[in-house]
Design a protein around this motif. Structure first.
Motif, PDB file in Angstrom:
ATOM      1  N   SER A  46      48.209  28.722  91.443  1.00 48.96           N
ATOM      2  CA  SER A  46      48.807  28.617  90.105  1.00 48.96           C
ATOM      3  C   SER A  46      47.792  28.820  88.998  1.00 48.96           C
ATOM      4  O   SER A  46      48.178  29.031  87.834  1.00 48.96           O
ATOM      5  N   SER A  89      49.073  32.473  85.620  1.00 49.55           N
ATOM      6  CA  SER A  89      49.846  31.654  84.687  1.00 49.55           C
ATOM      7  C   SER A  89      49.022  30.518  84.090  1.00 49.55           C
ATOM      8  O   SER A  89      49.257  30.112  82.944  1.00 49.55           O
ATOM      9  N   ASP A 126      54.357  34.963  86.036  1.00 50.07           N
ATOM     10  CA  ASP A 126      54.745  33.842  85.179  1.00 50.07           C
ATOM     11  C   ASP A 126      53.748  33.679  84.037  1.00 50.07           C
ATOM     12  O   ASP A 126      52.664  34.266  84.025  1.00 50.07           O
ATOM     13  N   TYR A 161      53.560  30.233  82.510  1.00 49.81           N
ATOM     14  CA  TYR A 161      53.285  28.805  82.404  1.00 49.81           C
ATOM     15  C   TYR A 161      52.947  28.246  83.780  1.00 49.81           C
ATOM     16  O   TYR A 161      53.703  28.431  84.738  1.00 49.81           O
ATOM     17  N   TRP A 168      52.876  25.111  84.804  1.00 50.36           N
ATOM     18  CA  TRP A 168      53.762  24.053  85.269  1.00 50.36           C
ATOM     19  C   TRP A 168      54.983  24.628  85.974  1.00 50.36           C
ATOM     20  O   TRP A 168      55.480  24.052  86.951  1.00 50.36           O
ATOM     21  N   ARG A 169      55.464  25.790  85.494  1.00 49.81           N
ATOM     22  CA  ARG A 169      56.630  26.396  86.128  1.00 49.81           C
ATOM     23  C   ARG A 169      56.261  26.997  87.487  1.00 49.81           C
ATOM     24  O   ARG A 169      57.041  26.916  88.445  1.00 49.81           O
ATOM     25  N   THR A 170      55.065  27.562  87.577  1.00 49.28           N
ATOM     26  CA  THR A 170      54.600  28.093  88.866  1.00 49.28           C
ATOM     27  C   THR A 170      54.485  26.987  89.898  1.00 49.28           C
ATOM     28  O   THR A 170      54.918  27.136  91.054  1.00 49.28           O
ATOM     29  N   ALA A 176      56.080  24.146  89.877  1.00 53.38           N
ATOM     30  CA  ALA A 176      57.432  23.661  90.181  1.00 53.38           C
ATOM     31  C   ALA A 176      58.119  24.573  91.192  1.00 53.38           C
ATOM     32  O   ALA A 176      58.795  24.098  92.113  1.00 53.38           O
ATOM     33  N   ILE A 177      57.954  25.882  91.042  1.00 51.13           N
ATOM     34  CA  ILE A 177      58.570  26.823  91.985  1.00 51.13           C
ATOM     35  C   ILE A 177      57.976  26.640  93.378  1.00 51.13           C
ATOM     36  O   ILE A 177      58.698  26.589  94.387  1.00 51.13           O
TER      37      ILE A 177
END
Length: 324
Positions: free
Chosen positions: A94, A98, A219, A221, A223-225, A227-228
């Motif tokens: 991550s 991102s 991506d 962000y 945090w979104r990476t 989360a995925i």
């Protein structure tokens, strides 16, 4: 490869790598030591009570789980072991694209005399090196535990030698008071049998590193990476549990990567047939073929490397958003 870039990536990741390696080394050592403290007869009694449930959720035979190699092999299935190698893969993956985009440092980094390909290859290389180091730490912890742990020996009968033929026989219903009460675990477990399982752990780390890097490449962000990747991990674990617990859902084993992470199975192969641990396919019986240890490693590591390659292709061609 830009050496200055490699030094920068090393400074960013060395504490996490060192922390995961030390924690995994210590955990595996202590886990093997605990195996030596629990009597085999008592352990068997506990498992006999839970035998139906155990057989549903275990990929190995019940008898294999009662052996010392089988009990040591379950170290690789502990949540702590899986968590540490996955944390490394997700954390480093991550932080490739991102992460710097979210922090606003990507534009400054790429303004230096370094190409996008060199930048991402440096990140990917450190992710791979870290996975190797962490998996090696797990194996080293197991090896040290096997060499330093002793196990309680069951009561040994007195042995008598038959004259002339010089054959020793055990005398029933007797106990040899001079026999040692504890023996080295290494007399029952060969640490080299654990090596295929360590490679299986390495493959899992490479896969999650490659998958998370692929998600990070498109991506913006971090945090979104994360989360995925975390959602993918949870879903894969749930599919694995369902495929083992319900007979009508055994087909789900083909939808989860954790069907390729079976370190306890690889140890049983190494103990019973070396061919199974070090081949892509082997014939277990006349009508049954099984995946060998090299297939487990190849599919997991191959999936991770494909993720790294896909991430490189996406990152080298995408338009980067302006720093916010």
């Amino acid at each position: 490869m830009n050496l200055a870039m490699l030094r920068q990536v090393w400074r960013e990741s060395r504490l996490l790598m060192l922390g995961c390696s030390i924690a995994l080394f210590a955990f595996c050592w202590v886990r093997v030591w605990i195996v030596g403290r629990i009597d085999m007869s008592r352990f068997q009694g506990i498992l006999e009570i839970l035998r139906p449930e155990f057989e549903n959720f275990s990929a190995v035979d019940f008898e294999q789980a009662l052996t010392y190699p089988g009990r040591v092999a379950f170290t690789f299935t502990e949540p702590m072991v899986i968590l540490l190698i996955v944390v490394w893969g997700i954390a480093r993956g991550s932080d490739t694209v991102s992460g710097p985009l979210g922090k606003g440092t990507m534009e400054m980094m790429l303004s230096q005399p370094v190409s996008r390909f060199q930048y991402l290859m440096s990140k990917n290389l450190m992710t791979l090196v870290g996975a190797v180091v962490i998996a090696a730490s797990a194996y080293a912890g197991l090896a040290c535990g096997i060499e330093t742990t002793t196990v309680k020996r069951e009561n040994q009968p007195i042995k008598m030698q038959i004259p002339l033929v010089k054959i020793e026989v055990e005398v029933p219903f007797t106990r040899d008071a001079s026999a040692p009460t504890r023996m080295p675990l290494s007399d029952f477990v060969d640490k080299e049998d654990m090596f295929p399982s360590a490679l299986n752990l390495l493959g899992l780390g490479i896969f999650f590193g490659g998958f998370t890097t692929l998600m990070s490449s498109w991506d913006q962000y971090r945090w979104r990476t994360i989360a995925i990747a975390a959602a993918f991990l949870i879903i894969q674990l749930m599919l694995r549990v369902l495929s083992l617990s319900l007979e009508e859902m055994t087909w789900l084993r083909y939808t989860t990567i954790f069907s390729l992470y079976e370190p306890e199975v690889l140890v049983s192969y190494a103990v019973n047939t070396k061919e199974g641990a070090w081949s892509f396919m082997f014939q277990k019986s006349q009508d049954e073929w099984k995946l060998g240890g090299l297939s487990y490693l190849s599919f997991l590591a191959g999936g991770g490397l494909a993720g790294f390659a896909g991430a490189t292709w996406i990152f080298c061609r995408r338009d980067l958003p302006a720093p916010v």
